[in-house]
Design a protein around this motif. Structure first.
Motif: not given
Length: 231
Positions: A16-17, A21, A25-27, A50, A52, A64-66, A69
């Motif tokens: 996820f991390f 993206g 929205t990249s970590a 992000r 989680a 989890a949520w971004t 997005a």
């Protein structure tokens, strides 16, 4: 190894991390931080845009949520997260403060069980910290005078030292939790804040502003230590 670092070893969490993206929205290289829920069963972890929720017993990714997005110009970064326990929901909500690249911040209410943002407010400040003054259930710090009319109160601190009390508007949150999904407000169309000046606004003016907020779905804001004219 601390708890957050240990939880990050789960495969789902890493995936996820690690996802770059394609919409900003990249970590990326943002700082990762987190905290256990009050029931000690889960831990939330945030990094960049992000968020989680990890199960403590088996390190599985539960929610989890971004943020941002699909909104290339928003590029939000999570600055602070606070747990909100509510009596009519089996799982706590998460209040998430984000700073956007467009010069403002967002306050989002994230519902881990449904994996969705259920309410969003636009804040014309650079958010840095939050703490719950009153949860709206009467379980935390009953408030006097005008603040007692608000349905939950959150104190928000900005990068320039301003502290603002924001109405959590629990009636809208509770409506969504009870199945009124027409009341959902995500990051794409945040609600606004309506400023109340306790020094200059008359009781009639305050009442009128509260009525307007209720009708529009907005929230009341009360600055404590300075003028804030952007609301």
């Amino acid at each position: 190894m601390d708890r957050v670092q240990k939880l990050t070893q789960c495969v789902d969490f890493k995936n996820f991390f690690a996802d770059d993206g394609d919409d900003g929205t990249s970590a990326g290289c943002h700082e990762m931080f987190g905290e256990m829920f009050s029931n000690f069963e889960k831990t939330w972890v945030a990094c960049g845009p992000r968020l989680a929720v990890i199960n403590n017993s088996d390190c599985s990714l539960r929610s989890a949520w971004t943020f941002g997005a699909g909104q290339n110009d928003l590029k939000p970064v999570i600055k602070c997260v606070v747990e909100l326990c509510v009596s009519n929901c089996p799982s706590s909500l998460l209040l998430v403060g984000l700073e956007a690249s467009l010069g403002y911040s967002l306050l989002c209410v994230y519902h881990p069980l449904s994996r969705r943002v259920i309410r969003t407010l636009k804040l014309d400040l650079n958010i840095r910290s939050m703490t719950i003054i009153s949860d709206g259930d009467g379980l935390v710090n009953p408030l006097p005078d005008i603040l007692d009319r608000l349905e939950g109160v959150l104190a928000i601190g900005s990068d320039n030292g301003l502290v603002v009390l924001v109405d959590l508007s629990r009636n809208f949150i509770n409506g969504v939790l009870d199945g009124d999904f027409d009341s959902v407000v995500d990051e794409s169309c945040p609600k606004k804040l309506c400023l109340i000046d306790c020094q200059t606004d008359s009781p009639a003016t305050i009442h009128a502003k509260m009525e307007q907020c209720q009708n529009r779905g907005d929230s009341i804001a009360v600055p404590l230590n300075g003028q804030y004219t952007k609301f």
